[in-house]
Scaffold this motif. Structure first.
Motif, PDB file in Angstrom:
ATOM      1  N   TYR A  88      59.299 -21.151  -5.790  1.00 45.39           N
ATOM      2  CA  TYR A  88      60.249 -20.100  -6.162  1.00 45.39           C
ATOM      3  C   TYR A  88      59.581 -19.040  -7.022  1.00 45.39           C
ATOM      4  O   TYR A  88      58.540 -19.263  -7.622  1.00 45.39           O
ATOM      5  N   ILE A  89      60.230 -17.882  -7.010  1.00 44.07           N
ATOM      6  CA  ILE A  89      59.854 -16.803  -7.920  1.00 44.07           C
ATOM      7  C   ILE A  89      61.160 -16.187  -8.414  1.00 44.07           C
ATOM      8  O   ILE A  89      62.091 -15.999  -7.629  1.00 44.07           O
ATOM      9  N   GLY A  90      61.236 -15.932  -9.707  1.00 47.84           N
ATOM     10  CA  GLY A  90      62.432 -15.332 -10.298  1.00 47.84           C
ATOM     11  C   GLY A  90      62.092 -13.988 -10.909  1.00 47.84           C
ATOM     12  O   GLY A  90      61.067 -13.857 -11.582  1.00 47.84           O
ATOM     13  N   TYR A  91      62.939 -12.997 -10.662  1.00 50.35           N
ATOM     14  CA  TYR A  91      62.687 -11.664 -11.206  1.00 50.35           C
ATOM     15  C   TYR A  91      64.005 -10.984 -11.553  1.00 50.35           C
ATOM     16  O   TYR A  91      65.074 -11.385 -11.102  1.00 50.35           O
ATOM     17  N   LEU A  92      63.908  -9.982 -12.395  1.00 51.31           N
ATOM     18  CA  LEU A  92      65.084  -9.254 -12.847  1.00 51.31           C
ATOM     19  C   LEU A  92      65.552  -8.280 -11.761  1.00 51.31           C
ATOM     20  O   LEU A  92      64.741  -7.545 -11.192  1.00 51.31           O
ATOM     21  N   ALA A  93      66.859  -8.279 -11.493  1.00 51.75           N
ATOM     22  CA  ALA A  93      67.412  -7.388 -10.471  1.00 51.75           C
ATOM     23  C   ALA A  93      67.249  -5.921 -10.867  1.00 51.75           C
ATOM     24  O   ALA A  93      67.010  -5.065 -10.015  1.00 51.75           O
ATOM     25  N   GLU A  94      67.346  -5.633 -12.146  1.00 50.57           N
ATOM     26  CA  GLU A  94      67.306  -4.246 -12.621  1.00 50.57           C
ATOM     27  C   GLU A  94      65.973  -3.556 -12.356  1.00 50.57           C
ATOM     28  O   GLU A  94      65.922  -2.433 -11.867  1.00 50.57           O
ATOM     29  N   ALA A 136      76.978 -13.783 -14.627  1.00 48.87           N
ATOM     30  CA  ALA A 136      77.952 -14.856 -14.862  1.00 48.87           C
ATOM     31  C   ALA A 136      77.509 -16.188 -14.268  1.00 48.87           C
ATOM     32  O   ALA A 136      77.911 -17.247 -14.749  1.00 48.87           O
ATOM     33  N   LEU A 137      76.641 -16.168 -13.245  1.00 46.01           N
ATOM     34  CA  LEU A 137      76.125 -17.396 -12.637  1.00 46.01           C
ATOM     35  C   LEU A 137      74.702 -17.684 -13.110  1.00 46.01           C
ATOM     36  O   LEU A 137      74.040 -18.582 -12.595  1.00 46.01           O
ATOM     37  N   GLY A 138      74.243 -16.871 -14.072  1.00 47.02           N
ATOM     38  CA  GLY A 138      72.893 -17.034 -14.613  1.00 47.02           C
ATOM     39  C   GLY A 138      72.944 -17.436 -16.071  1.00 47.02           C
ATOM     40  O   GLY A 138      73.518 -18.453 -16.424  1.00 47.02           O
ATOM     41  N   TYR A 139      72.371 -16.587 -16.925  1.00 42.92           N
ATOM     42  CA  TYR A 139      72.315 -16.887 -18.362  1.00 42.92           C
ATOM     43  C   TYR A 139      73.392 -16.163 -19.161  1.00 42.92           C
ATOM     44  O   TYR A 139      73.427 -16.267 -20.386  1.00 42.92           O
ATOM     45  N   GLY A 140      74.244 -15.394 -18.470  1.00 47.42           N
ATOM     46  CA  GLY A 140      75.403 -14.779 -19.106  1.00 47.42           C
ATOM     47  C   GLY A 140      75.080 -13.856 -20.265  1.00 47.42           C
ATOM     48  O   GLY A 140      74.028 -13.229 -20.319  1.00 47.42           O
ATOM     49  N   ALA A 141      76.013 -13.810 -21.211  1.00 40.22           N
ATOM     50  CA  ALA A 141      75.918 -12.898 -22.355  1.00 40.22           C
ATOM     51  C   ALA A 141      74.858 -13.306 -23.364  1.00 40.22           C
ATOM     52  O   ALA A 141      74.461 -12.495 -24.196  1.00 40.22           O
ATOM     53  N   ALA A 144      68.186 -15.666 -22.063  1.00 38.54           N
ATOM     54  CA  ALA A 144      67.283 -16.797 -22.313  1.00 38.54           C
ATOM     55  C   ALA A 144      65.848 -16.287 -22.291  1.00 38.54           C
ATOM     56  O   ALA A 144      65.428 -15.679 -21.308  1.00 38.54           O
ATOM     57  N   GLY A 145      65.107 -16.541 -23.366  1.00 36.03           N
ATOM     58  CA  GLY A 145      63.707 -16.110 -23.422  1.00 36.03           C
ATOM     59  C   GLY A 145      63.583 -14.617 -23.189  1.00 36.03           C
ATOM     60  O   GLY A 145      64.215 -13.816 -23.866  1.00 36.03           O
ATOM     61  N   THR A 146      62.813 -14.250 -22.155  1.00 38.27           N
ATOM     62  CA  THR A 146      62.601 -12.833 -21.846  1.00 38.27           C
ATOM     63  C   THR A 146      63.730 -12.237 -21.008  1.00 38.27           C
ATOM     64  O   THR A 146      63.711 -11.057 -20.707  1.00 38.27           O
ATOM     65  N   ILE A 147      64.705 -13.063 -20.632  1.00 34.68           N
ATOM     66  CA  ILE A 147      65.847 -12.586 -19.852  1.00 34.68           C
ATOM     67  C   ILE A 147      66.916 -12.116 -20.826  1.00 34.68           C
ATOM     68  O   ILE A 147      67.445 -12.911 -21.612  1.00 34.68           O
ATOM     69  N   GLY A 148      67.229 -10.842 -20.783  1.00 32.21           N
ATOM     70  CA  GLY A 148      68.202 -10.271 -21.700  1.00 32.21           C
ATOM     71  C   GLY A 148      69.637 -10.683 -21.394  1.00 32.21           C
ATOM     72  O   GLY A 148      69.931 -11.256 -20.341  1.00 32.21           O
TER      73      GLY A 148
END
Length: 190
Positions: A88-94, A136-141, A144-148
């Motif tokens: 897998y690879i995870g990245y920011l949609a923005e 809402a299905l991720g880390y929400g408000a 987590a870490g580098t994910i805002g």
């Protein structure tokens, strides 16, 4: 960023990686072609960015999870209580910044964020899928870490294999029995 419950720990990950199908773990690599050395330096720090077109999904589930089958596959799909082996690879949609990636990562389906878990349950072994995970299905408000906070995420996931909890337990028991049956190493004589 994928969280594995501590009660299971690293032993489950190692047991799964060792026990999953040999074809998934040891796919034959194509013969390498000779390559000339490059005199161009890699920019630092290395921050891969995924293009805008690779941050989009074409369908949505009722929960709001976006999906796009990149390599469809037929067959059984993992259940919530199963364990998976994935690339897998995870990245920011923005902005497409990569925040996490893993090869032959083994973990429980329900041990990850809800959107990732839901996506795994619609994939058959061998499938590659893009999952567009709303906040809402991720880390929400909280983020987590580098994910805002409130960040929408995208994952490209390849389902290499999966096992039920009972199969994982049997693998662990067999490995424990094998290790306890081996004679203890002896000290060399001087």
């Amino acid at each position: 960023m994928i969280k594995i419950p501590h009660a299971l720990g690293r032993n489950v990950t190692l047991a799964l990686a060792c026990a999953m199908s040999a074809s998934a773990l040891h796919a034959a690599a194509p013969a390498a072609k000779p390559v000339a050395p490059s005199a161009v330096a890699v920019p630092m720090p290395l921050k891969p960015v995924v293009s805008p077109s690779q941050r989009l999904c074409s369908a949505k589930t009722t929960s709001g999870l976006g999906t796009l089958a990149l390599k469809p596959a037929e067959g059984a799909k993992p259940a919530k209580a199963d364990y998976v082996l994935v690339n897998y690879i995870g990245y920011l949609a923005e902005n497409g910044e990569v925040f996490d990636q893993g090869m032959q990562a083994a973990f429980p389906v329900e041990g990850v964020i809800p959107g990732f878990s839901e996506g795994l349950q619609v994939m058959a072994k061998g499938a590659v899928m893009r999952l567009c995970v709303p906040s809402a299905l991720g880390y929400g408000a909280t983020g987590a870490g580098t994910i805002g906070a409130n960040a929408d995420l995208v994952f490209q996931v390849e389902l290499l294999d999966f096992k039920t909890a009972a199969e994982v337990k049997a693998i662990q028991d067999a490995q424990a029995a094998s290790q306890s049956a081996q004679p203890a190493p002896t000290a060399p004589q001087q």
